[in-house]
Write a protein that holds these residues in place. Structure first.
Motif, short mmCIF file in Angstrom:
data_model
loop_
_atom_site.label_atom_id
_atom_site.label_comp_id
_atom_site.label_asym_id
_atom_site.label_seq_id
_atom_site.Cartn_x
_atom_site.Cartn_y
_atom_site.Cartn_z
N HIS A 62 38.08 34.37 35.17
CA HIS A 62 37.92 34.96 36.50
C HIS A 62 36.66 35.81 36.59
O HIS A 62 36.23 36.43 35.61
N LEU A 63 36.09 35.83 37.79
CA LEU A 63 34.85 36.57 38.04
C LEU A 63 35.14 37.97 38.58
O LEU A 63 35.97 38.14 39.48
N ILE A 64 34.44 38.95 38.04
CA ILE A 64 34.46 40.31 38.59
C ILE A 64 33.42 40.34 39.72
O ILE A 64 32.23 40.11 39.50
N LEU A 65 33.87 40.59 40.94
CA LEU A 65 32.99 40.62 42.10
C LEU A 65 32.45 42.04 42.33
O LEU A 65 33.02 43.01 41.84
N PRO A 66 31.37 42.17 43.08
CA PRO A 66 30.86 43.51 43.39
C PRO A 66 31.92 44.42 44.00
O PRO A 66 32.01 45.61 43.67
N THR A 67 32.72 43.86 44.90
CA THR A 67 33.76 44.67 45.55
C THR A 67 34.88 45.07 44.58
O THR A 67 35.59 46.04 44.83
N HIS A 68 35.05 44.33 43.49
CA HIS A 68 36.03 44.75 42.48
C HIS A 68 35.63 46.09 41.86
O HIS A 68 36.46 46.95 41.59
N ARG A 69 34.33 46.26 41.62
CA ARG A 69 33.85 47.54 41.07
C ARG A 69 34.11 48.68 42.06
O ARG A 69 34.53 49.77 41.65
N GLY A 92 40.50 46.01 36.32
CA GLY A 92 41.85 46.07 36.87
C GLY A 92 42.00 45.32 38.19
O GLY A 92 42.88 44.46 38.33
N PRO A 93 41.13 45.61 39.18
CA PRO A 93 41.23 44.87 40.45
C PRO A 93 41.03 43.36 40.30
O PRO A 93 41.61 42.58 41.06
N THR A 94 40.23 42.94 39.33
CA THR A 94 40.03 41.50 39.11
C THR A 94 41.32 40.86 38.62
O THR A 94 41.72 39.78 39.09
N TYR A 95 41.99 41.50 37.66
CA TYR A 95 43.28 40.98 37.19
C TYR A 95 44.33 41.04 38.29
O TYR A 95 45.21 40.16 38.36
N GLY A 103 42.08 35.29 43.24
CA GLY A 103 40.87 35.46 42.44
C GLY A 103 39.83 34.37 42.62
O GLY A 103 40.13 33.27 43.11
N MET A 104 38.61 34.72 42.23
CA MET A 104 37.53 33.73 42.11
C MET A 104 37.33 33.44 40.64
O MET A 104 37.35 34.36 39.81
N ARG A 105 37.10 32.16 40.31
CA ARG A 105 36.93 31.78 38.92
C ARG A 105 35.51 31.27 38.67
O ARG A 105 34.79 30.92 39.61
N VAL A 106 35.15 31.24 37.40
CA VAL A 106 33.80 30.81 37.04
C VAL A 106 33.53 29.41 37.57
O VAL A 106 32.42 29.10 38.04
N GLY A 107 34.52 28.54 37.54
CA GLY A 107 34.35 27.18 38.05
C GLY A 107 33.96 27.13 39.52
O GLY A 107 33.35 26.15 39.97
N ASP A 108 34.27 28.20 40.26
CA ASP A 108 33.91 28.23 41.69
C ASP A 108 32.41 28.29 41.91
O ASP A 108 31.93 27.94 43.00
N VAL A 109 31.65 28.75 40.91
CA VAL A 109 30.19 28.83 41.10
C VAL A 109 29.57 27.43 41.17
O VAL A 109 28.44 27.27 41.62
N LEU A 110 30.33 26.41 40.75
CA LEU A 110 29.84 25.04 40.81
C LEU A 110 30.25 24.34 42.10
O LEU A 110 29.82 23.21 42.37
N SER A 111 31.06 25.02 42.92
CA SER A 111 31.58 24.42 44.14
C SER A 111 30.56 24.48 45.28
O SER A 111 29.81 25.46 45.42
N ALA A 112 30.57 23.44 46.13
CA ALA A 112 29.72 23.44 47.32
C ALA A 112 30.17 24.52 48.30
O ALA A 112 29.38 24.96 49.16
#
Length: 378
Positions: A62-69, A92-95, A103-112
């Motif tokens: 899972h990806l930690i997003l800016p808003t998670h921080r 914590g917010p990412t989990y 959540g957003m996952r690393v695989g999503d960075v490959l999505s159109a």
């Protein structure tokens, strides 16, 4: 990590990256901050380590997003005096998003549809932040994050569970490296002063997609004394000059945050508990040399709670808990001068062998300094 005269600080990248070009996997159980990952990878690249060929990242991490921080800071501020003492990195917010299926996952960075997926997640977080009335400016952080995601796309983003199991099927050895101590485990740690995931040995099965029956040896790594970062119970914590000496000699400051670590004597109750939960088969004792000049060394063997002694780690560690100590004479010499266990002073060997008797597990490796050459294998 320190070897060959160089010092490296790793956060998300496995330490096996230094093992002669062998493949390293960031598993699905990790939450990954693209900004910190990029900074870490670029630093290693400058020192001559090309990670784009060696490092594989799970699509399911899972990806930690800016808003998670931002959420991490907002939640901690809302707790007031009841702060947990998080690193503020958005873990914590990412989990939370992971288990709530947002959540957003690393695989999503490959999505159109990557930008749509991100916008949806960001909007949801912004709604929460409005409810918390927390002021923030995400502009600069978000710009860095998108640039870091672009950098992340250069790496091998894979179905890591297949990769790992194919390695096992080919009879290859795999070392699974954890990132947190047992007492930070969300189930078995000193709740609520814990991290947001399972940090115990069994977490390697979920965090990598391997079956429990594939686990062989379980290496329990512990310091010759105890430390803790952030808030939470710490029965053997030292608030005096001795605690300050442990911190200063042991350089006990957070590698990422720079925060002072709380220091105290070795806690056998916590160590035995950790060994039981993890099924430890071999112990590795670190930083033994930090106590080279101590006259007396103490070890907590039991707790006293309500006037009664116990060897169990309690459900809740209250103010009425007192550690019961046993004292050992210090070894009063530089352990870094030795390269064989047989040559260690009798006082140090007595300390090690006491730990073995108390835990029923052999101390197979002893570290007497940060360099690889200062690792004694028995």
């Amino acid at each position: 990590l320190e070897f060959g005269g160089e010092k490296y600080v790793l956060r998300s990248i496995p330490s096996g990256i230094f093992q002669g070009g062998k493949p390293n996997v960031i598993g699905n159980g990790v939450v990954l901050d693209a900004i910190l990952f990029r900074a870490e990878a670029e630093e290693l690249a400058r020192s001559g380590h090309d990670l784009t060929r060696q490092l594989f990242i799970s699509k399911k991490a899972h990806l930690i997003l800016p808003t998670h921080r931002i959420l991490d800071a907002a939640y901690e501020a809302a707790k007031g005096s009841a702060k947990i003492g998080t690193t503020g990195k958005g873990i914590g917010p990412t989990y939370t998003d992971k288990v709530s299926r947002n959540g957003m996952r690393v695989g999503d960075v490959l999505s159109a549809d990557f930008e749509k997926i991100y916008a949806r997640a960001k909007a949801r977080h912004e709604k929460i932040l409005r409810g918390l009335a927390y002021e923030y400016d995400i502009t600069e952080l978000e710009q860095k994050w998108f640039a870091a995601v672009e950098y992340l796309r250069r790496f091998n983003i894979i179905d890591s569970e297949y990769f790992v199991n194919e390695c096992l099927a080919a009879d290859k050895s795999i070392l699974a490296e954890g990132a947190q101590g047992t007492l930070l485990d969300v189930d078995f740690g000193s709740y609520p002063f814990v991290t947001s995931s399972n940090t115990v040995c069994a977490g390697a099965c979920i965090g990598l997609g391997i079956a429990p029956n594939r686990i062989g040896e379980v290496y329990g790594i512990f310091k010759a004394y105890c430390t803790r970062v952030g808030s939470g119970p710490f029965p053997t914590e030292l608030f005096d000059e001795t605690g300050a000496r442990l911190r200063d000699i042991g350089h006990e400051y957070g590698a990422v945050t720079g925060r002072e670590r709380r220091c105290g004597w070795l806690d056998m109750v916590a160590l035995r508990y950790s060994i039981m939960i993890n099924g430890v088969t071999q112990l590795i004792m670190m930083k033994s040399d930090v106590m080279n000049d101590f006259e007396t060394i103490r070890v907590a063997t039991e707790y006293e709670v309500g006037g009664k002694r116990t060897s169990y780690f309690p459900y809740e560690v209250g103010d009425d808990l007192k550690p019961v100590y046993r004292e050992f004479p210090g070894w009063k010499c530089d352990l870094r001068a030795f390269t064989r266990y047989e040559d260690f002073p009798a006082e140090f060997k007595a300390y090690v062998e006491f730990i073995e008797r108390e835990t029923g597990v052999p101390v197979k490796i002893i570290s007497v300094g940060p360099d690889r050459g200062e690792t004694i294998v028995r």
